[in-house]
Design a protein around this motif. Structure first.
Motif, mmCIF file in Angstrom:
data_model
loop_
_atom_site.group_PDB
_atom_site.id
_atom_site.type_symbol
_atom_site.label_atom_id
_atom_site.label_comp_id
_atom_site.label_asym_id
_atom_site.label_seq_id
_atom_site.Cartn_x
_atom_site.Cartn_y
_atom_site.Cartn_z
ATOM 1 N N ALA A 99 0.840 -1.201 0.000
ATOM 2 C CA ALA A 99 0.000 0.000 0.000
ATOM 3 C C ALA A 99 0.876 1.253 0.000
ATOM 4 O O ALA A 99 0.581 2.233 -0.692
ATOM 5 N N TRP A 100 1.975 1.219 0.775
ATOM 6 C CA TRP A 100 2.894 2.361 0.809
ATOM 7 C C TRP A 100 3.489 2.606 -0.577
ATOM 8 O O TRP A 100 3.545 3.738 -1.039
ATOM 9 N N LYS A 101 3.973 1.557 -1.225
ATOM 10 C CA LYS A 101 4.603 1.719 -2.545
ATOM 11 C C LYS A 101 3.622 2.329 -3.535
ATOM 12 O O LYS A 101 3.986 3.219 -4.299
ATOM 13 N N SER A 102 2.381 1.868 -3.523
ATOM 14 C CA SER A 102 1.366 2.442 -4.408
ATOM 15 C C SER A 102 1.131 3.905 -4.068
ATOM 16 O O SER A 102 1.019 4.743 -4.960
ATOM 17 N N PHE A 103 1.053 4.184 -2.776
ATOM 18 C CA PHE A 103 0.831 5.558 -2.331
ATOM 19 C C PHE A 103 1.984 6.454 -2.784
ATOM 20 O O PHE A 103 1.771 7.521 -3.358
ATOM 21 N N TYR A 104 3.214 6.012 -2.526
ATOM 22 C CA TYR A 104 4.379 6.826 -2.880
ATOM 23 C C TYR A 104 4.418 7.081 -4.379
ATOM 24 O O TYR A 104 4.578 8.214 -4.822
ATOM 25 N N THR A 105 4.248 6.024 -5.152
ATOM 26 C CA THR A 105 4.309 6.163 -6.605
ATOM 27 C C THR A 105 3.192 7.067 -7.126
ATOM 28 O O THR A 105 3.434 7.953 -7.940
ATOM 29 N N GLY A 106 1.998 6.864 -6.630
ATOM 30 C CA GLY A 106 0.871 7.620 -7.147
ATOM 31 C C GLY A 106 0.724 9.017 -6.572
ATOM 32 O O GLY A 106 0.395 9.961 -7.293
ATOM 33 N N SER A 107 0.971 9.158 -5.281
ATOM 34 C CA SER A 107 0.697 10.441 -4.614
ATOM 35 C C SER A 107 1.904 11.359 -4.509
ATOM 36 O O SER A 107 1.761 12.577 -4.570
ATOM 37 N N VAL A 108 3.071 10.793 -4.322
ATOM 38 C CA VAL A 108 4.262 11.618 -4.120
ATOM 39 C C VAL A 108 4.908 11.987 -5.454
ATOM 40 O O VAL A 108 5.648 12.959 -5.542
ATOM 41 N N ASP A 109 4.572 11.260 -6.505
ATOM 42 C CA ASP A 109 5.139 11.559 -7.820
ATOM 43 C C ASP A 109 4.921 13.018 -8.247
ATOM 44 O O ASP A 109 5.864 13.650 -8.737
ATOM 45 N N PRO A 110 3.727 13.602 -8.059
ATOM 46 C CA PRO A 110 3.572 15.021 -8.416
ATOM 47 C C PRO A 110 4.501 15.942 -7.608
ATOM 48 O O PRO A 110 4.986 16.952 -8.137
ATOM 49 N N LEU A 111 4.761 15.585 -6.365
ATOM 50 C CA LEU A 111 5.724 16.370 -5.572
ATOM 51 C C LEU A 111 7.112 16.269 -6.192
ATOM 52 O O LEU A 111 7.829 17.269 -6.306
ATOM 53 N N ASN A 112 7.506 15.064 -6.554
ATOM 54 C CA ASN A 112 8.823 14.865 -7.151
ATOM 55 C C ASN A 112 8.954 15.623 -8.480
ATOM 56 O O ASN A 112 10.011 16.179 -8.772
ATOM 57 N N LYS A 113 7.874 15.658 -9.243
ATOM 58 C CA LYS A 113 7.895 16.417 -10.506
ATOM 59 C C LYS A 113 8.020 17.913 -10.232
ATOM 60 O O LYS A 113 8.738 18.622 -10.941
ATOM 61 N N ALA A 114 7.318 18.397 -9.211
ATOM 62 C CA ALA A 114 7.413 19.817 -8.853
ATOM 63 C C ALA A 114 8.819 20.153 -8.357
ATOM 64 O O ALA A 114 9.344 21.232 -8.651
ATOM 65 N N ILE A 115 9.440 19.222 -7.631
ATOM 66 C CA ILE A 115 10.822 19.425 -7.169
ATOM 67 C C ILE A 115 11.746 19.510 -8.389
ATOM 68 O O ILE A 115 12.576 20.415 -8.485
ATOM 69 N N ALA A 116 11.600 18.568 -9.310
ATOM 70 C CA ALA A 116 12.456 18.556 -10.505
ATOM 71 C C ALA A 116 12.287 19.841 -11.314
ATOM 72 O O ALA A 116 13.260 20.339 -11.896
ATOM 73 N N ALA A 117 11.071 20.396 -11.321
ATOM 74 C CA ALA A 117 10.807 21.632 -12.066
ATOM 75 C C ALA A 117 11.120 22.890 -11.241
ATOM 76 O O ALA A 117 11.023 23.996 -11.767
ATOM 77 N N LYS A 118 11.488 22.689 -9.983
ATOM 78 C CA LYS A 118 11.746 23.802 -9.049
ATOM 79 C C LYS A 118 10.549 24.770 -9.029
ATOM 80 O O LYS A 118 10.697 25.970 -9.066
ATOM 81 N N ASP A 119 9.366 24.190 -8.942
ATOM 82 C CA ASP A 119 8.118 24.941 -8.993
ATOM 83 C C ASP A 119 7.431 24.848 -7.629
ATOM 84 O O ASP A 119 6.697 23.878 -7.359
ATOM 85 N N PHE A 120 7.659 25.849 -6.769
ATOM 86 C CA PHE A 120 7.094 25.776 -5.425
ATOM 87 C C PHE A 120 5.572 25.853 -5.431
ATOM 88 O O PHE A 120 4.919 25.197 -4.620
ATOM 89 N N ALA A 121 4.969 26.622 -6.321
ATOM 90 C CA ALA A 121 3.504 26.711 -6.358
ATOM 91 C C ALA A 121 2.896 25.325 -6.626
ATOM 92 O O ALA A 121 1.942 24.917 -5.943
#
Length: 172
Positions: A99-121
């Motif tokens: 359940a954690w792996k699914s959560f991390y992949t699905g839910s945290v991925d947008p955070l990781n993309k925002a980090i990669a784009a350096k987009d705080f908003a």
């Protein structure tokens, strides 16, 4: 003197007719029950879910302040090791780990993309969504008393969250 001693040892060794080569030690095979007990003992001392989840929470809080301060490498680092903190649960709580792996992949991925784009908003918006998903998961699994809110202070109060860095600065 040394030469005399070596010569004596060689002569003594050569004169002996009953010298035996060392015998290899027999390998012992532990019964399967012993191995199973040993594995169970090791698993018993590994953190289950609550201890790694505490580390996840601390890193999640710190990730917010790192992104807010523009320390994108620290935000990426926190995300990476937040995920890795849950590895013991793959053995101790495999269903919850899935359940954690699914959560991390699905839910945290947008955070990781925002980090990669350096987009705080985008990061801030996704962070709020992840908090809501965390709370929904806690409620669904009987832990509704664990309610997360956006942090007002970082967990690591001695870290410099404003150190300017790039998301790719994290060593592999």
């Amino acid at each position: 003197m040394l030469l005399t001693t070596l010569a004596s040892l060689v002569l003594i060794g050569c004169g002996s007719t009953t010298t035996q080569a060392p015998q290899p030690q027999q390998a012992t095979t532990a019964p399967a029950a012993d191995v199973t007990k040993s594995i169970a003992d090791i698993k018993a001392v590994l953190p289950k879910f609550a201890i790694p989840m505490r580390e996840v929470g601390d890193r999640f809080d710190n990730m917010y302040f790192a992104a807010k301060g523009g320390n994108w490498a620290l935000a990426a680092y926190m995300s990476k090791y937040m995920n890795g903190a849950m590895n013991p649960a793959s053995l101790t709580k495999p269903d919850e780990y899935g359940a954690w792996k699914s959560f991390y992949t699905g839910s945290v991925d947008p955070l990781n993309k925002a980090i990669a784009a350096k987009d705080f908003a985008a990061f801030d918006k996704s962070y709020g969504e992840v908090l809501n998903k965390c709370n929904a998961c806690h409620s669904a699994t009987g832990y509704k008393f664990i309610k997360l809110v956006k942090p007002t202070v970082p967990t690591d109060v001695h870290a410099d969250f404003t150190e300017k860095s790039e998301p790719g600065d994290v060593p592999k």
